[in-house]
Scaffold this motif. Structure first.
Motif, PDB file in Angstrom:
ATOM      1  N   UNK A  51      -1.841   0.873  14.892  1.00  0.00           N
ATOM      2  CA  UNK A  51      -1.523   0.472  13.391  1.00  0.00           C
ATOM      3  C   UNK A  51      -2.864   0.601  12.420  1.00  0.00           C
ATOM      4  N   UNK A  52      -4.113   0.065  12.914  1.00  0.00           N
ATOM      5  CA  UNK A  52      -5.251   0.075  12.229  1.00  0.00           C
ATOM      6  C   UNK A  52      -5.602   1.485  11.837  1.00  0.00           C
ATOM      7  N   UNK A  53      -5.287   2.516  12.841  1.00  0.00           N
ATOM      8  CA  UNK A  53      -5.731   3.833  12.463  1.00  0.00           C
ATOM      9  C   UNK A  53      -4.637   4.481  11.691  1.00  0.00           C
ATOM     10  N   UNK A  54      -3.448   4.343  11.481  1.00  0.00           N
ATOM     11  CA  UNK A  54      -2.476   4.914  10.762  1.00  0.00           C
ATOM     12  C   UNK A  54      -1.957   4.260   9.652  1.00  0.00           C
ATOM     13  N   UNK A  55      -2.266   2.927   9.442  1.00  0.00           N
ATOM     14  CA  UNK A  55      -1.805   2.082   8.389  1.00  0.00           C
ATOM     15  C   UNK A  55      -2.924   1.394   7.831  1.00  0.00           C
ATOM     16  N   UNK A  56      -3.976   1.202   8.393  1.00  0.00           N
ATOM     17  CA  UNK A  56      -4.893  -0.038   7.833  1.00  0.00           C
ATOM     18  C   UNK A  56      -4.179  -1.420   7.949  1.00  0.00           C
ATOM     19  N   UNK A  57      -4.559  -2.269   6.907  1.00  0.00           N
ATOM     20  CA  UNK A  57      -4.121  -3.587   6.878  1.00  0.00           C
ATOM     21  C   UNK A  57      -3.569  -3.534   5.563  1.00  0.00           C
TER      22      UNK A  57
ATOM     23  N   UNK B 154       3.903   5.433  11.066  1.00  0.00           N
ATOM     24  CA  UNK B 154       3.523   5.220  12.365  1.00  0.00           C
ATOM     25  C   UNK B 154       5.012   4.691  12.991  1.00  0.00           C
ATOM     26  N   UNK B 155       5.067   5.033  14.354  1.00  0.00           N
ATOM     27  CA  UNK B 155       6.330   4.389  15.058  1.00  0.00           C
ATOM     28  C   UNK B 155       5.785   3.952  16.405  1.00  0.00           C
ATOM     29  N   UNK B 156       6.293   2.874  16.882  1.00  0.00           N
ATOM     30  CA  UNK B 156       5.842   2.339  18.172  1.00  0.00           C
ATOM     31  C   UNK B 156       7.140   2.235  19.008  1.00  0.00           C
ATOM     32  N   UNK B 157       7.180   2.809  20.088  1.00  0.00           N
ATOM     33  CA  UNK B 157       8.285   2.770  21.145  1.00  0.00           C
ATOM     34  C   UNK B 157       8.005   1.885  22.121  1.00  0.00           C
TER      35      UNK B 157
ATOM     36  N   UNK C 286      11.159  17.919  17.941  1.00  0.00           N
ATOM     37  CA  UNK C 286      10.446  18.891  16.766  1.00  0.00           C
ATOM     38  C   UNK C 286      10.605  18.509  15.628  1.00  0.00           C
ATOM     39  N   UNK C 287      11.441  17.293  14.989  1.00  0.00           N
ATOM     40  CA  UNK C 287      11.810  16.811  13.828  1.00  0.00           C
ATOM     41  C   UNK C 287      10.827  15.475  13.583  1.00  0.00           C
ATOM     42  N   UNK C 288      10.048  14.992  14.793  1.00  0.00           N
ATOM     43  CA  UNK C 288       9.419  13.614  14.445  1.00  0.00           C
ATOM     44  C   UNK C 288       8.237  13.890  13.616  1.00  0.00           C
ATOM     45  N   UNK C 289       8.187  13.079  12.348  1.00  0.00           N
ATOM     46  CA  UNK C 289       7.437  13.027  11.259  1.00  0.00           C
ATOM     47  C   UNK C 289       6.115  12.232  11.375  1.00  0.00           C
TER      48      UNK C 289
ATOM     49  N   UNK D  98       0.887  -1.168   0.026  1.00  0.00           N
ATOM     50  CA  UNK D  98      -0.044  -0.027   0.021  1.00  0.00           C
ATOM     51  C   UNK D  98       0.627   1.220  -0.060  1.00  0.00           C
ATOM     52  N   UNK D  99       2.241   1.075   0.539  1.00  0.00           N
ATOM     53  CA  UNK D  99       3.105   2.191   0.524  1.00  0.00           C
ATOM     54  C   UNK D  99       3.050   2.796   2.083  1.00  0.00           C
ATOM     55  N   UNK D 100       2.014   2.444   2.740  1.00  0.00           N
ATOM     56  CA  UNK D 100       2.220   2.832   4.320  1.00  0.00           C
ATOM     57  C   UNK D 100       3.130   1.842   4.939  1.00  0.00           C
ATOM     58  N   UNK D 101       3.837   2.448   5.762  1.00  0.00           N
ATOM     59  CA  UNK D 101       4.608   1.389   6.661  1.00  0.00           C
ATOM     60  C   UNK D 101       5.052   2.026   8.017  1.00  0.00           C
ATOM     61  N   UNK D 102       4.763   1.178   8.864  1.00  0.00           N
ATOM     62  CA  UNK D 102       5.160   1.541  10.489  1.00  0.00           C
ATOM     63  C   UNK D 102       6.063   0.874  11.160  1.00  0.00           C
ATOM     64  N   UNK D 103       7.026   1.401  11.974  1.00  0.00           N
ATOM     65  CA  UNK D 103       8.014   0.803  12.649  1.00  0.00           C
ATOM     66  C   UNK D 103       7.554   0.355  14.243  1.00  0.00           C
ATOM     67  N   UNK D 104       8.424  -0.572  14.622  1.00  0.00           N
ATOM     68  CA  UNK D 104       7.968  -0.923  15.905  1.00  0.00           C
ATOM     69  C   UNK D 104       9.469  -1.613  16.626  1.00  0.00           C
TER      70      UNK D 104
END
Length: 252
Positions: free
Chosen positions: A246-252, A145-148, A174-177, A119-125
């Motif tokens: 992830x569902x909110x920001x990436x979908x599936x 999306x990023x998960x810490x 401040x640079x967090x995207x 889809x082009x959407x990518x999250x990290x964890x």
């Protein structure tokens, strides 16, 4: 296929991708054998290394419907070594430099986006040291999306003698995207509740999109099912928070 049976096959395999500086680096991948569009997840392993637990997490995301990948960040230090030996070698050399991590993570994100059906959407964890690197990926990379998970030294500095040489990232808030999800144990020392408070204040003051959850009776590595630190209630709730984020920001 029998009518009414849901097809849910997952392909998992080791691949070689191009990382920092064009280097070839090892990575473990898993993806559902279904039609797209599918979003991707970059799993960043903890300090114990590119191990069975990290690979299980990759497969877990594939079962959830995502293309997933985990780069062996210690490929250069100890190619082909057992996770414990590779992690020890990496720690003895001060850990993974931020610049090199970013290059390897960028290669993994590009690999995910090049997959058929992406889809082009990518999250990290990331977990432990990977939690800090997940935050860094949200600063440096085009991710959604990023998960810490209890990442130390996003704020605060390592104690004297700490084996990994890292610098705090507070000045980069401040640079967090990417939107950020943080999951922390209130019994942890790195990051401590005070560190989490400090990071939350910086994110709030910078107007960033974030969501923090903190768990009592949980310290560091509360997701790690094979370690005494595992906390069932915190881990189960944490996974639900990750799924929803992830569902909110990436979908599936």
């Amino acid at each position: 296929m029998t009518q009414g049976v849901r097809y849910d096959a997952v392909l998992s395999e080791t691949v070689v991708i191009r990382g920092h500086g064009g280097d070839e680096v090892e990575a473990y991948t898993a993806r559902p054998m279904t039609l797209g569009p599918r979003s991707g997840v970059l799993v960043i392993h903890h300090m114990p290394g590119y191990d069975r637990e990290s690979k299980e997490t990759v497969r877990r995301f594939a079962v959830e419907g995502y293309d997933a990948i985990c780069v062996n960040l210690y490929t250069r230090e100890a190619p082909g070594a057992d996770p414990d030996d590779a992690a020890a070698t990496a720690r003895a050399q001060g850990g993974v430099p931020d610049e090199r991590f970013v290059g390897d993570a960028a290669g993994a994100v590009a690999w995910l986006r090049a997959l058929p059906g992406a889809s082009g959407k990518v999250g990290t964890i990331g977990f432990c040291s990977g939690g800090r690197q997940a935050f860094l990926s949200g600063v440096e990379l085009d991710v959604q999306a990023a998960v810490d998970c209890y990442g130390a030294f996003v704020v605060g500095t390592p104690p004297e003698g700490f084996p990994v040489q890292v610098s705090p990232l507070a000045d980069r808030v401040p640079e967090l995207r990417a939107p950020l999800l943080g999951l922390f144990g209130n019994e942890d020392s790195y990051p401590s509740p005070a560190h989490v408070d400090e990071l939350e204040a910086l994110l709030r003051d910078a107007g960033k999109t974030y969501e923090f959850h903190r768990y009592d009776d949980a310290g560091h590595a509360f997701f790690s099912v094979d370690r005494p630190s595992y906390r069932v209630a915190a881990a189960l709730d944490g996974w639900e928070k990750i799924r929803a984020f992830y569902r909110r920001h990436l979908g599936v």
